[in-house]
Design an enzyme around this catalytic site. Structure first.
Site, PDB file in Angstrom:
ATOM      1  N   ARG A 108       0.821  -1.232   0.000  1.00 12.24           N
ATOM      2  CA  ARG A 108       0.000   0.000   0.000  1.00 12.24           C
ATOM      3  C   ARG A 108       0.851   1.276   0.000  1.00 12.24           C
ATOM      4  O   ARG A 108       0.384   2.346   0.369  1.00 12.24           O
ATOM      5  CB  ARG A 108      -0.946   0.042   1.211  1.00 12.24           C
ATOM      6  CG  ARG A 108      -1.867  -1.156   1.308  1.00 12.24           C
ATOM      7  CD  ARG A 108      -3.039  -0.985   0.338  1.00 12.24           C
ATOM      8  NE  ARG A 108      -4.073  -1.980   0.541  1.00 12.24           N
ATOM      9  CZ  ARG A 108      -4.131  -3.150  -0.101  1.00 12.24           C
ATOM     10  NH1 ARG A 108      -3.199  -3.481  -0.981  1.00 12.24           N
ATOM     11  NH2 ARG A 108      -5.118  -3.981   0.130  1.00 12.24           N
ATOM     12  N   MET A 109       2.110   1.132  -0.398  1.00 11.22           N
ATOM     13  CA  MET A 109       2.981   2.319  -0.467  1.00 11.22           C
ATOM     14  C   MET A 109       2.848   2.942  -1.857  1.00 11.22           C
ATOM     15  O   MET A 109       3.816   3.098  -2.602  1.00 11.22           O
ATOM     16  CB  MET A 109       4.453   1.926  -0.172  1.00 11.22           C
ATOM     17  CG  MET A 109       4.702   1.482   1.256  1.00 11.22           C
ATOM     18  SD  MET A 109       4.518   2.861   2.424  1.00 11.22           S
ATOM     19  CE  MET A 109       2.849   2.611   2.995  1.00 11.22           C
TER      20      MET A 109
END
Ligand SMILES: Cc1cc2nc3c(=O)[nH]c(=O)nc-3n(C[C@H](O)[C@H](O)[C@H](O)COP(=O)(O)O)c2cc1C
Length: 198
Positions: A177-178
């Site tokens: 989720r970066m």
């Protein structure tokens, strides 16, 4: 925090590069885009449309000028769009101001459409209530009959809108989720670019 200044063409060039890739890689129609409008009182509504042109001038789609969305756009010219290309894991958000395309531009696009689609613009009073599907089919047949031996002209109630963007955000899906987000906001003759947290 370090904002960068970018030239006027940069986000458009980026969009067009990604769009060309999407046309090759995506399995669903990448021109399908969610369009958000809202009433003058700020009540939003959302639907899909098809992007028909993307250029330095902005993002163009076509619709019925008497539809619900058109009524909202005429009362409040602020709108937003979101593209999602799942194979590439890319989202692009566009926010800006709407104007109608010129009659010449709308004519040119209308003439490029298949005849059945052109007839459909005459048969359907988009967003208005109708009693049955049979009634709609009857209206289509009526229109077919009316234009049997001649070219189907563009109805005055149908044409394009162009969003001139004030902001464009590119979102690239990444592990854990970066995700990468880059927000372009218009600044004079160019753009300010900021990186946002996911
Ligand atoms: C993939 C997809 C593409 C669509 N493209 C358009 C379009 O380009 N123009 C249009 O007027 N409606 C299009 N529609 C229909 C709209 O989503 C919507 O039902 C219609 O425009 C009426 O919206 P309104 O009542 O908010 O004005 C599309 C629907 C889908 C699912």
């Amino acid at each position: 925090m370090t904002a960068r200044i970018a030239p006027l063409d940069e986000p458009f060039t980026r969009f067009l590069e990604l769009f060309e890739r999407a046309k090759k890689e995506e399995t669903h129609d990448p021109t399908a885009v969610a369009l958000a409008t809202s009433t003058m009182h700020g009540r939003p509504s959302l639907r899909m449309v098809l992007l028909k042109e993307a250029s330095f001038q902005g993002f163009v789609f076509y619709t019925n000028y008497q539809s619900r969305k058109a009524a909202e756009m005429e009362a409040n010219s602020q709108a937003a769009m979101a593209f999602y290309w799942p194979v590439m894991n890319v989202q692009i958000r566009v926010e800006g101001t709407l104007d109608r395309t010129s009659a010449e531009e709308s004519d040119a696009y209308f003439e490029s459409r298949p005849v059945g689609h052109r007839l459909g613009t005459w048969a359907s009073e988009q967003s208005r209530e109708i009693d049955s599907a049979a009634e709609l089919a009857r209206r289509f047949e009526e229109v077919e009959e009316r234009f049997k031996d001649r070219e189907v002209p563009r109805p005055a109630h149908w044409g394009g809108y162009r969003i001139t963007p004030e902001a464009i955000e590119f979102w690239f899906g990444r592990d854990n989720r970066m995700h990468e987000r880059e927000l372009y906001t218009r600044a004079g003759n160019g753009w300010t670019v900021r990186r946002l947290q996911p």
